[in-house]
Design a protein around this motif. Structure first.
Motif, mmCIF file in Angstrom:
data_model
loop_
_atom_site.group_PDB
_atom_site.id
_atom_site.type_symbol
_atom_site.label_atom_id
_atom_site.label_comp_id
_atom_site.label_asym_id
_atom_site.label_seq_id
_atom_site.Cartn_x
_atom_site.Cartn_y
_atom_site.Cartn_z
ATOM 1 N N GLY A 194 0.817 -1.209 0.000
ATOM 2 C CA GLY A 194 0.000 0.000 0.000
ATOM 3 C C GLY A 194 0.855 1.264 0.000
ATOM 4 N N GLY A 195 2.150 1.153 0.266
ATOM 5 C CA GLY A 195 3.050 2.315 0.312
ATOM 6 C C GLY A 195 3.922 2.228 1.564
ATOM 7 N N MET A 196 5.241 2.216 1.373
ATOM 8 C CA MET A 196 6.184 2.038 2.491
ATOM 9 C C MET A 196 6.777 3.362 2.975
ATOM 10 S SD MET A 196 6.230 -1.133 3.353
ATOM 11 C CE MET A 196 7.712 -1.214 4.359
ATOM 12 N N GLY A 197 6.360 4.453 2.346
ATOM 13 C CA GLY A 197 6.876 5.756 2.757
ATOM 14 C C GLY A 197 6.566 6.770 1.692
ATOM 15 N N ALA A 198 6.692 8.042 2.040
ATOM 16 C CA ALA A 198 6.361 9.095 1.080
ATOM 17 C C ALA A 198 7.078 10.365 1.493
ATOM 18 C CB ALA A 198 4.856 9.332 1.053
ATOM 19 N N PHE A 199 7.209 11.268 0.536
ATOM 20 C CA PHE A 199 7.775 12.568 0.885
ATOM 21 C C PHE A 199 7.184 13.663 0.003
ATOM 22 C CE2 PHE A 199 10.637 10.849 -2.328
ATOM 23 C CZ PHE A 199 10.929 11.930 -3.141
ATOM 24 N N SER A 200 7.350 14.891 0.454
ATOM 25 C CA SER A 200 6.856 16.070 -0.266
ATOM 26 C C SER A 200 7.728 17.248 0.134
ATOM 27 C CB SER A 200 5.401 16.340 0.126
ATOM 28 O OG SER A 200 4.955 17.592 -0.400
ATOM 29 N N PRO A 201 8.068 18.185 -0.755
ATOM 30 C CA PRO A 201 7.731 18.212 -2.175
ATOM 31 C C PRO A 201 8.664 17.298 -2.967
ATOM 32 C CG PRO A 201 9.102 20.098 -1.657
ATOM 33 C CD PRO A 201 8.872 19.360 -0.364
ATOM 34 N N THR A 202 8.519 17.317 -4.283
ATOM 35 C CA THR A 202 9.416 16.567 -5.147
ATOM 36 C C THR A 202 9.855 17.443 -6.304
ATOM 37 O OG1 THR A 202 9.533 14.794 -6.778
ATOM 38 C CG2 THR A 202 7.324 15.535 -6.165
ATOM 39 N N ARG A 203 11.130 17.286 -6.687
ATOM 40 C CA ARG A 203 11.633 18.074 -7.818
ATOM 41 C C ARG A 203 10.969 17.639 -9.131
ATOM 42 N NH1 ARG A 203 14.049 14.609 -10.685
ATOM 43 N NH2 ARG A 203 14.979 12.829 -9.620
ATOM 44 N N LEU A 204 10.318 16.473 -9.133
ATOM 45 C CA LEU A 204 9.673 15.998 -10.365
ATOM 46 C C LEU A 204 8.521 16.907 -10.777
ATOM 47 C CD1 LEU A 204 9.362 12.129 -9.904
ATOM 48 C CD2 LEU A 204 11.014 13.394 -11.275
ATOM 49 N N CYS A 243 7.820 10.641 5.377
ATOM 50 C CA CYS A 243 7.107 9.650 6.195
ATOM 51 C C CYS A 243 7.737 8.280 5.960
ATOM 52 C CB CYS A 243 5.623 9.613 5.805
ATOM 53 S SG CYS A 243 4.708 8.237 6.531
ATOM 54 N N VAL A 244 8.188 7.647 7.026
ATOM 55 C CA VAL A 244 8.746 6.291 6.962
ATOM 56 C C VAL A 244 7.735 5.345 7.604
ATOM 57 C CG1 VAL A 244 10.603 4.783 7.753
ATOM 58 C CG2 VAL A 244 11.107 7.165 7.115
ATOM 59 N N VAL A 245 7.313 4.345 6.842
ATOM 60 C CA VAL A 245 6.313 3.406 7.359
ATOM 61 C C VAL A 245 6.995 2.236 8.073
ATOM 62 C CG1 VAL A 245 4.532 1.724 6.682
ATOM 63 C CG2 VAL A 245 4.544 4.009 5.666
ATOM 64 N N LEU A 246 6.579 1.968 9.298
ATOM 65 C CA LEU A 246 7.014 0.771 10.023
ATOM 66 C C LEU A 246 5.959 -0.298 9.786
ATOM 67 C CD1 LEU A 246 8.791 2.926 11.422
ATOM 68 C CD2 LEU A 246 8.557 1.600 13.518
ATOM 69 N N ALA A 247 6.404 -1.415 9.200
ATOM 70 C CA ALA A 247 5.456 -2.467 8.827
ATOM 71 C C ALA A 247 5.686 -3.716 9.660
ATOM 72 C CB ALA A 247 5.615 -2.795 7.342
ATOM 73 N N SER A 248 4.672 -4.559 9.705
ATOM 74 C CA SER A 248 4.781 -5.855 10.370
ATOM 75 C C SER A 248 5.656 -6.772 9.526
ATOM 76 C CB SER A 248 3.399 -6.503 10.492
ATOM 77 O OG SER A 248 2.571 -5.757 11.348
ATOM 78 N N GLY A 249 6.469 -7.613 10.184
ATOM 79 C CA GLY A 249 7.294 -8.584 9.458
ATOM 80 C C GLY A 249 6.402 -9.484 8.617
ATOM 81 N N GLY A 250 6.748 -9.639 7.338
ATOM 82 C CA GLY A 250 5.940 -10.487 6.461
ATOM 83 C C GLY A 250 5.047 -9.698 5.513
ATOM 84 N N TYR A 251 4.644 -8.466 5.934
ATOM 85 C CA TYR A 251 3.800 -7.628 5.075
ATOM 86 C C TYR A 251 4.535 -7.339 3.760
ATOM 87 C CZ TYR A 251 1.452 -3.431 3.385
ATOM 88 O OH TYR A 251 0.800 -2.518 2.603
ATOM 89 N N PRO A 252 3.915 -7.366 2.587
ATOM 90 C CA PRO A 252 2.477 -7.448 2.312
ATOM 91 C C PRO A 252 1.919 -8.869 2.286
ATOM 92 C CG PRO A 252 3.637 -7.161 0.259
ATOM 93 C CD PRO A 252 4.679 -7.163 1.340
ATOM 94 N N ALA A 287 -1.257 3.602 11.979
ATOM 95 C CA ALA A 287 -2.059 2.988 10.919
ATOM 96 C C ALA A 287 -2.703 1.736 11.514
ATOM 97 C CB ALA A 287 -1.191 2.690 9.709
ATOM 98 N N GLY A 288 -1.977 0.603 11.492
ATOM 99 C CA GLY A 288 -2.542 -0.621 12.061
ATOM 100 C C GLY A 288 -2.159 -0.776 13.518
ATOM 101 N N VAL A 306 -0.829 -2.056 20.625
ATOM 102 C CA VAL A 306 -0.277 -3.228 19.929
ATOM 103 C C VAL A 306 -0.545 -3.135 18.429
ATOM 104 C CG1 VAL A 306 -0.573 -4.728 21.962
ATOM 105 C CG2 VAL A 306 -2.406 -4.590 20.247
ATOM 106 N N THR A 307 0.218 -3.934 17.675
ATOM 107 C CA THR A 307 0.072 -3.928 16.218
ATOM 108 C C THR A 307 -1.240 -4.613 15.833
ATOM 109 O OG1 THR A 307 1.206 -6.051 15.912
ATOM 110 C CG2 THR A 307 2.585 -4.082 15.968
ATOM 111 N N SER A 308 -1.875 -4.098 14.775
ATOM 112 C CA SER A 308 -3.121 -4.737 14.327
ATOM 113 C C SER A 308 -3.273 -4.681 12.820
ATOM 114 C CB SER A 308 -4.325 -4.072 14.991
ATOM 115 O OG SER A 308 -4.550 -2.811 14.417
ATOM 116 N N GLY A 309 -2.168 -4.425 12.104
ATOM 117 C CA GLY A 309 -2.256 -4.377 10.646
ATOM 118 C C GLY A 309 -0.883 -4.537 10.021
ATOM 119 N N GLY A 310 -0.842 -4.508 8.699
ATOM 120 C CA GLY A 310 0.425 -4.671 7.974
ATOM 121 C C GLY A 310 1.278 -3.427 8.063
ATOM 122 N N ARG A 311 0.679 -2.297 7.735
ATOM 123 C CA ARG A 311 1.383 -1.029 7.930
ATOM 124 C C ARG A 311 0.983 -0.547 9.323
ATOM 125 N NH1 ARG A 311 0.396 2.683 2.772
ATOM 126 N NH2 ARG A 311 -1.733 1.911 2.950
#
Ligand code: AMP
Ligand code: GLY
Length: 427
Positions: free
Chosen positions: A229-239, A333-342, A368-369, A379-384
Motif C-alpha cells: 500500500g506504500g512504504m513511505g512518502a515525501f513532499s515536495p518533489t523536484r519531479l 514519512c517512513v512506514v514501520l510495517a509488520s514482518g511479512g507484510y504485504p 495505521a494498524g 499493539v500492532t493490528s495491521g500490515g502497515r
C-alpha cells in the motif's frame, strides 16, 4: 465545526490531527473518527463503526449532526457512501459512486482519459484471456496487466517479457488469483520513468492542487519486492515544479473533472493522479478518488493554517477564491510495517518507544494498524503499523529526523525501508 473522518489508518490519523491542530482560534472544533485507531484517539473521539458499514456511518453522521464528513478509504465511496451522506444533507468530501468508479474500475478510468485526451498508456480492455494474451504479445510482453475491480493495490502485474505477460493473464483471468476482480482486465503499455503523486481537491468543477508528493510502493529498498500500500512518502518533489504543476492541472485534473461533470457525475472530493514522468511528458497510471496513504502524512505536516474550511468549501461545491499555504520545508514519512507484510504477518505485538518521543508540529508518529489491547497497551493490528513523519529544512534533514525517530520505536518483526526519499536527496 464538527468533522467526521471516516477510516482508521495513517492517512486518517494525519487528517484528524491536522483538522484539530490547525483550528482557527475562537472556533470550536470537534473531530469524530470511525473507527479510528490507538493514535487517532489522542486527537478525536473514536466510534467503533467500520467505513464499509454505510448505514452505520450515515447514522453516526446524522445523529451527531456533523458539519463535514471526510471519507478516507475508496471502498465505501465506490459503494455510494458519499451519495447517501449528501442525500441526508451532510456536506461530504468524497465523490459519489458514479465518479468513484474512476478508481473502482480501471476500464472506466481509461475511457474517461481517452474521452478527455488525458495522457496515459495505450491500452485495451479484455474479458477473454486469449485476446488479452495476444494483445500483450503485440507489445512484446512489455505491459501492465490490471484487474478491472478494486484490489487494494495488488491488482497490477508488471511484465517485461511474453512469458511474464502470459503468466499474468493466466493468473488474473484463468486462475482468478484475485477472484472476481479478474473478470475484466486492462492490458496497457509499460511506461518507464519516475512516479509522482498529484492530489487535488475538486468541488465538482474547479480543482485546487495540494503540494506534489512521492510514494514508495515496493516492499524493500531499491524498489525491490512486491507492491504494498506504500512504504513511505515525501513532499515536495523536484519531479513536479510550479510549471509542471500548472501543466498537470491543465492537462490532467481539469479535463478529468470536466469529463465527469459532463457524464453527470461531478467529482466532489479528492482527486489523486498517480503519474509516470516519462521522456514524452507526464502520463496517468491511475486515478484514485481519495487522499493517498501514506502521501497524506507528509502533506499534513506541510500544510499551514486551518484545513477544515478548505475541505468544507470543496464539499459545498465552491472552491472559488480558496488557496492553500504550504510550509517550504520538506516532509518525509517512513512506514514501520509488520514482518511479512504485504504477505501474511502476525498481529498483537506491543509497540514501544512512542511515548518517549517528543511529538509536535515537526515530528508525528501517525498510527495505521494499531489498537489498544485489554491492558491498555498499544499493539500492532495491521500490515502497515506506523508512519513516522518529520519536517526538515530540506529532504536530507527531514529524512534524518524521520529515521532517527523510527529507529527508536520497536515491536516484534518491525521493518522499514531505509531509502525513503534517498534517491532525490542525492541529486
Ligand atoms: P496502479 O494501481 O494502476 O497505480 O498500479 C500500481 C503500480 O504499478 C503503479 O504505481 C506503478 O508503479 C505500476 N504501474 C501501473 N501501470 C503501469 C504502467 N503502464 N507502466 C509501468 N508501471 C505501471
Ligand atoms: N499511496 C498510494 C495510494 O494511496 O494509493
Amino acid at each position: 465545526m464538527r468533522v467526521l473522518v471516516v477510516g482508521g489508518g495513517g492517512r486518517e490519523h494525519a487528517l484528524a490531527w491536522r483538522l484539530g491542530v490547525g483550528c482557527s482560534s475562537g472556533d470550536r472544533r470537534e473531530i469524530i473518527c470511525a473507527p479510528g485507531n490507538a493514535g487517532i484517539e489522542q486527537h478525536a473521539e473514536c466510534v467503533a463503526v467500520q467505513p464499509d458499514d454505510i448505514d452505520g456511518i450515515l447514522r453516526l453522521a446524522t445523529e451527531r449532526a456533523v458539519d463535514l464528513a471526510v471519507v478516507g478509504p475508496e471502498a465505501p465511496l465506490v459503494e455510494g457512501l458519499a451519495d447517501r451522506l449528501r442525500e441526508a444533507g451532510v456536506p461530504t468530501l468524497g465523490p459519489g459512486a458514479k465518479a468513484a468508479a474512476l478508481e473502482g474500475s480501471k476500464a472506466f478510468a481509461k475511457e474517461i482519459m481517452a474521452w478527455a485526451s488525458i495522457p496515459t498508456a495505450e491500452y485495451a480492455v479484455f474479458e477473454e484471456a486469449d485476446d488479452a494474451r495476444s494483445f500483450a504479445r503485440e507489445m512484446e510482453g512489455r505491459v501492465a496487466v490490471k484487474a478491472d475491480g478494486l484490489a487494494a493495490g495488488k491488482g497490477v502485474l508488471l511484465c517485461r517479457s511474453v512469458e511474464e505477460s502470459d503468466a499474468a493473464v493466466a493468473s488474473l483471468m484463468e486462475q482468478r488469483s484475485l477472484g472476481a476482480a479478474g473478470t475484466r482486465v486492462v492490458v496497457e503499455q509499460l511506461l518507464e520513468g519516475e512516479e509522482a503523486s498529484f492530489i487535488a481537491l475538486c468541488d465538482g468543477r474547479r480543482v485546487l492542487p495540494l503540494a506534489p508528493s512521492r510514494d514508495h510502493k515496493a516492499a524493500f529498498d531499491g524498489d525491490k519486492g512486491p507492491n504494498t500500500g506504500g512504504m513511505g512518502a515525501f513532499s515536495p518533489t523536484r519531479l513536479v515544479d510550479a510549471e509542471m504543476e500548472a501543466r498537470l492541472v491543465r492537462e490532467v485534473m481539469e479535463p478529468a473533472a470536466a469529463a465527469l461533470a459532463e457524464q453527470g457525475a461531478p467529482f466532489q472530493g479528492v482527486l489523486y493522479a498517480g503519474l509516470m514522468m516519462t521522456p514524452e511528458g507526464p502520463k496517468v497510471l491511475e486515478f484514485n478518488v481519495r487522499f493517498g496513504d501514506p502521501e497524506t502524512q507528509p502533506l499534513m505536516m506541510r500544510v499551514r493554517g486551518d484545513l477544515a474550511p478548505i475541505l468544507f468549501a470543496a464539499a459545498k461545491g465552491d472552491l472559488s477564491g480558496v488557496t492553500m499555504d504550504w510550509d517550504p520545508s520538506a516532509a518525509v514519512c517512513v512506514v514501520l510495517a509488520s514482518g511479512g507484510y504485504p504477505g501474511a504477518y502476525e498481529k498483537g505485538f506491543e509497540i514501544t518507544g512512542i511515548d518517549e518521543m517528543e511529538q509536535g508540529e515537526d515530528l508525528m508518529v501517525f498510527h495505521a494498524g494499531t489498537r489498544r489491547d485489554e491492558d491498555g497497551r498499544v499493539v500492532t493490528s495491521g500490515g502497515r503499523v506506523l508512519g513516522v513523519t518529520a519536517l526538515g529544512a530540506g529532504l536530507g534533514e527531514a529524512r534524518r529526523r524521520a529515521y532517527k525517530a523510527a529507529s527508536g520505536i520497536g515491536f516484534t518483526g518491525a521493518r522499514f525501508r531505509t531509502d525513503i526519499g534517498a534517491r532525490e536527496d542525492k541529486e
